[in-house]
Write a protein that holds these residues in place. Structure first.
Motif: not given
Length: 108
Positions: A11-28, A96-99
């Motif tokens: 179950f944890s591995i299945a949720c890791s995709g969501i975690v990676m998505f959130l990390m990517g958004v915040s780091l982006g 700071i975030l682009p418009r």
């Protein structure tokens, strides 16, 4: 204990995709003004930290240092929390975030 760890790990591995998505958004958001190579470097470091944390916590759970439920879910919870905090700071104007991206997050 190993059977419980393996079941919880599925179950944890299945949720890791969501975690990676959130990390990517915040780091982006954080590296938006930098170059593409900076974004790749920061993303790679974040992924490696996530992987190392997952392996370390899993090993601690199998050894019995921490309960299996906590061992499996600690890494996703930790990195999701960091990502959500980063996004909250951005919404408060501390980052700071682009418009264009700002319009997307105001409706969410």
């Amino acid at each position: 204990t190993n059977l419980i760890m393996e079941l919880l790990e599925k179950f944890s591995i299945a949720c890791s995709g969501i975690v990676m998505f959130l990390m990517g958004v915040s780091l982006g958001i954080l590296t938006r003004r930098g170059s593409i190579s900076l974004s790749v470097i920061v993303g790679s470091i974040a992924f490696m930290l996530y992987y190392v944390a997952s392996v370390v916590f899993e090993k601690m759970g199998k050894e019995g240092s921490i309960p299996p439920l906590i061992a499996v879910w600690l890494s996703p919870f930790l990195f999701t929390s960091i990502s959500v905090i980063t996004l909250k700071l951005q919404n408060r104007g501390l980052l700071i975030l682009p418009r264009q991206i700002e319009k997307i997050f105001t409706y969410v």
